[in-house]
Scaffold this motif. Structure first.
Motif, PDB file in Angstrom:
ATOM      1  N   VAL A   1      44.752  86.261  11.471  1.00 33.48           N
ATOM      2  CA  VAL A   1      44.883  84.865  11.904  1.00 33.48           C
ATOM      3  C   VAL A   1      44.827  84.863  13.421  1.00 33.48           C
ATOM      4  O   VAL A   1      45.499  85.672  14.070  1.00 33.48           O
ATOM      5  N   GLU A   2      43.992  83.994  13.964  1.00 29.35           N
ATOM      6  CA  GLU A   2      43.955  83.867  15.423  1.00 29.35           C
ATOM      7  C   GLU A   2      44.700  82.603  15.853  1.00 29.35           C
ATOM      8  O   GLU A   2      44.635  81.572  15.177  1.00 29.35           O
ATOM      9  N   VAL A   3      45.409  82.710  16.972  1.00 25.35           N
ATOM     10  CA  VAL A   3      46.041  81.548  17.609  1.00 25.35           C
ATOM     11  C   VAL A   3      45.225  81.272  18.867  1.00 25.35           C
ATOM     12  O   VAL A   3      45.181  82.105  19.773  1.00 25.35           O
ATOM     13  N   ILE A   4      44.535  80.151  18.886  1.00 18.21           N
ATOM     14  CA  ILE A   4      43.788  79.790  20.094  1.00 18.21           C
ATOM     15  C   ILE A   4      44.585  78.752  20.875  1.00 18.21           C
ATOM     16  O   ILE A   4      45.347  77.975  20.292  1.00 18.21           O
ATOM     17  N   ASP A   5      44.434  78.759  22.181  1.00 20.15           N
ATOM     18  CA  ASP A   5      45.207  77.847  23.030  1.00 20.15           C
ATOM     19  C   ASP A   5      44.413  77.622  24.317  1.00 20.15           C
ATOM     20  O   ASP A   5      44.630  78.312  25.310  1.00 20.15           O
ATOM     21  N   SER A   6      43.500  76.661  24.273  1.00 17.78           N
ATOM     22  CA  SER A   6      42.706  76.387  25.464  1.00 17.78           C
ATOM     23  C   SER A   6      43.628  76.009  26.622  1.00 17.78           C
ATOM     24  O   SER A   6      44.607  75.291  26.432  1.00 17.78           O
ATOM     25  N   ARG A   7      43.309  76.516  27.798  1.00 13.93           N
ATOM     26  CA  ARG A   7      44.105  76.135  28.971  1.00 13.93           C
ATOM     27  C   ARG A   7      43.679  74.762  29.499  1.00 13.93           C
ATOM     28  O   ARG A   7      44.298  74.204  30.408  1.00 13.93           O
ATOM     29  N   TYR A   8      42.629  74.190  28.945  1.00 22.07           N
ATOM     30  CA  TYR A   8      42.129  72.914  29.457  1.00 22.07           C
ATOM     31  C   TYR A   8      42.817  71.727  28.793  1.00 22.07           C
ATOM     32  O   TYR A   8      43.130  71.761  27.598  1.00 22.07           O
ATOM     33  N   LYS A   9      43.000  70.665  29.580  1.00 26.54           N
ATOM     34  CA  LYS A   9      43.625  69.440  29.093  1.00 26.54           C
ATOM     35  C   LYS A   9      42.926  68.939  27.842  1.00 26.54           C
ATOM     36  O   LYS A   9      41.697  68.952  27.759  1.00 26.54           O
ATOM     37  N   ASN A  10      43.703  68.486  26.880  1.00 25.39           N
ATOM     38  CA  ASN A  10      43.193  67.896  25.630  1.00 25.39           C
ATOM     39  C   ASN A  10      42.351  68.862  24.808  1.00 25.39           C
ATOM     40  O   ASN A  10      41.604  68.431  23.943  1.00 25.39           O
ATOM     41  N   PHE A  11      42.450  70.175  25.093  1.00 24.61           N
ATOM     42  CA  PHE A  11      41.667  71.172  24.338  1.00 24.61           C
ATOM     43  C   PHE A  11      40.184  70.806  24.402  1.00 24.61           C
ATOM     44  O   PHE A  11      39.435  70.941  23.439  1.00 24.61           O
ATOM     45  N   SER A  12      39.749  70.327  25.561  1.00 22.93           N
ATOM     46  CA  SER A  12      38.378  69.823  25.690  1.00 22.93           C
ATOM     47  C   SER A  12      37.639  70.592  26.781  1.00 22.93           C
ATOM     48  O   SER A  12      38.183  70.789  27.877  1.00 22.93           O
ATOM     49  N   PHE A  13      36.414  71.037  26.483  1.00 24.24           N
ATOM     50  CA  PHE A  13      35.703  71.911  27.419  1.00 24.24           C
ATOM     51  C   PHE A  13      34.216  71.935  27.134  1.00 24.24           C
ATOM     52  O   PHE A  13      33.766  71.506  26.071  1.00 24.24           O
ATOM     53  N   THR A  14      33.443  72.463  28.086  1.00 24.60           N
ATOM     54  CA  THR A  14      32.032  72.766  27.859  1.00 24.60           C
ATOM     55  C   THR A  14      31.922  74.261  27.543  1.00 24.60           C
ATOM     56  O   THR A  14      32.899  75.014  27.660  1.00 24.60           O
ATOM     57  N   HIS A  15      30.712  74.678  27.170  1.00 29.35           N
ATOM     58  CA  HIS A  15      30.430  76.088  26.897  1.00 29.35           C
ATOM     59  C   HIS A  15      30.909  76.975  28.054  1.00 29.35           C
ATOM     60  O   HIS A  15      31.614  77.970  27.858  1.00 29.35           O
ATOM     61  N   ILE A  16      30.547  76.592  29.288  1.00 30.10           N
ATOM     62  CA  ILE A  16      30.904  77.378  30.476  1.00 30.10           C
ATOM     63  C   ILE A  16      32.430  77.471  30.642  1.00 30.10           C
ATOM     64  O   ILE A  16      32.980  78.556  30.899  1.00 30.10           O
ATOM     65  N   ASP A  17      33.118  76.330  30.475  1.00 26.24           N
ATOM     66  CA  ASP A  17      34.575  76.325  30.648  1.00 26.24           C
ATOM     67  C   ASP A  17      35.254  77.269  29.660  1.00 26.24           C
ATOM     68  O   ASP A  17      36.130  78.056  30.037  1.00 26.24           O
ATOM     69  N   VAL A  18      34.858  77.174  28.400  1.00 23.06           N
ATOM     70  CA  VAL A  18      35.580  77.941  27.367  1.00 23.06           C
ATOM     71  C   VAL A  18      35.298  79.436  27.509  1.00 23.06           C
ATOM     72  O   VAL A  18      36.178  80.272  27.285  1.00 23.06           O
ATOM     73  N   VAL A  19      34.087  79.792  27.920  1.00 23.54           N
ATOM     74  CA  VAL A  19      33.785  81.213  28.159  1.00 23.54           C
ATOM     75  C   VAL A  19      34.676  81.747  29.282  1.00 23.54           C
ATOM     76  O   VAL A  19      35.301  82.805  29.161  1.00 23.54           O
ATOM     77  N   ALA A  20      34.788  80.998  30.375  1.00 22.96           N
ATOM     78  CA  ALA A  20      35.604  81.453  31.512  1.00 22.96           C
ATOM     79  C   ALA A  20      37.072  81.600  31.116  1.00 22.96           C
ATOM     80  O   ALA A  20      37.778  82.488  31.587  1.00 22.96           O
ATOM     81  N   ASP A  21      37.525  80.737  30.194  1.00 24.22           N
ATOM     82  CA  ASP A  21      38.926  80.779  29.728  1.00 24.22           C
ATOM     83  C   ASP A  21      39.069  81.741  28.541  1.00 24.22           C
ATOM     84  O   ASP A  21      39.865  81.512  27.627  1.00 24.22           O
ATOM     85  N   ASN A  22      38.320  82.818  28.552  1.00 24.90           N
ATOM     86  CA  ASN A  22      38.419  83.874  27.531  1.00 24.90           C
ATOM     87  C   ASN A  22      38.332  83.331  26.110  1.00 24.90           C
ATOM     88  O   ASN A  22      39.053  83.771  25.209  1.00 24.90           O
ATOM     89  N   ALA A  23      37.435  82.362  25.912  1.00 28.49           N
ATOM     90  CA  ALA A  23      37.187  81.813  24.578  1.00 28.49           C
ATOM     91  C   ALA A  23      38.479  81.321  23.915  1.00 28.49           C
ATOM     92  O   ALA A  23      38.661  81.471  22.696  1.00 28.49           O
ATOM     93  N   SER A  24      39.368  80.759  24.735  1.00 28.36           N
ATOM     94  CA  SER A  24      40.658  80.202  24.270  1.00 28.36           C
ATOM     95  C   SER A  24      41.585  81.244  23.640  1.00 28.36           C
ATOM     96  O   SER A  24      42.546  80.889  22.953  1.00 28.36           O
ATOM     97  N   SER A  25      41.302  82.534  23.855  1.00 30.06           N
ATOM     98  CA  SER A  25      42.148  83.579  23.257  1.00 30.06           C
ATOM     99  C   SER A  25      43.591  83.407  23.685  1.00 30.06           C
ATOM    100  O   SER A  25      43.880  83.168  24.853  1.00 30.06           O
TER     101      SER A  25
END
Ligand code: OOG
Ligand code: MG
Length: 257
Positions: free
Chosen positions: A133-157
């Protein structure tokens, strides 16, 4: 553009569990390659503080997830030791808006690399497969991002947990493994292994190919989360999560403050 400075900013939010604005708002011209570079720099900062790289994750490998997140391309992220839950408890301290998703994990015993990898190469290099089971937790507000943002944020790991029992790669047809996720005793998601690029093995093939573009390989001992089988589900304090995998048993954990 100072990629190290962007990495330091993201790292600070990953460490403190404070949400942030998307980096593409202030840096609209970042490329995908630069985003992966930022991802690596963030994880290197964690490693400098004593963490250790133990594997990789694939994300956005299922159509429903791509549609939900609005990013139509698989991505990869880096897994470190501190992300692994060693007891069945998810602590919310340091997390922002965690979501959980059922996955399958490959444990690799032989180096895998190159852009002409096939599923056969992956089977030859796989020691075992584990329910995860993976727990993802985007660092971006509202869990909202573009491809570039989510890659930089380690794929929400954020965190992950794997079962104790490993299964032979030949134990079952992994695309046919059915998965049901329960939150507080009620079914919240169901799916099957085929949701992961048609077959989970293809996710490891894709990872090896993506890594080879940066001259990287999958190392013996690495654990690989192949991608979510269903959409992710939000969790909060007091929740009990159970994921049942056909023929593989179940994984359970509780969510605490
Ligand atoms: C990106 C990570 C997605 C998966 O398994 O699809 C992912 C996100 O949705 O925040 O881990
Ligand atoms: Mg995932």
């Amino acid at each position: 553009m100072d990629l190290q400075k962007i990495a330091e900013e993201i790292d600070a939010h990953q460490s403190s569990g404070r949400e942030m604005e998307k980096i593409t708002l202030s840096h609209p011209n970042l490329s995908v390659e630069e985003a992966y570079d930022i991802q690596k720099r963030c994880v290197d900062l964690a490693i400098e503080r004593g963490d250790r790289l133990i594997g990789w994750k694939m994300g956005l490998t299922s159509k429903p997830k791509q549609v939900t997140m609005g990013v139509e391309e698989p991505i990869y992220g880096r897994l470190t030791q501190s992300m692994e839950l060693t007891e069945p408890v998810l602590r919310l301290e340091g997390l922002i808006h965690p979501r959980v998703e059922p996955e399958l994990a490959f444990v690799i015993k032989k180096e895998l690399g190159g852009d002409n990898i096939t599923p056969r190469d992956v089977w030859l290099a796989t020691e075992c497969i584990l329910p995860a089971v993976e727990v993802i937790d985007s660092r971006y507000k509202n869990f909202s991002f573009t491809h570039i943002d989510v890659v930089a944020d380690n794929a929400s790991s954020s965190k992950f947990i794997v079962g104790d029992q490993g299964f032979s790669p030949y134990h079952t047809a992994w695309d046919e493994v059915g998965v049901s996720m329960y939150k507080n005793g009620e079914v919240v998601q169901t799916g099957a292994g085929a949701a992961i690029l048609g077959h989970p093995v293809r996710s490891v093939v894709e990872l090896a190919k993506m890594l080879s573009r940066s001259g990287l390989t999958i190392q013996p001992g690495n654990v690989i989360l192949a991608g979510a089988v269903t959409d992710a589900v939000s969790v909060s304090e007091g929740d009990r999560i159970e994921v049942q995998y056909d023929q593989l048993g179940s994984l359970k954990f509780s969510v605490k403050a």
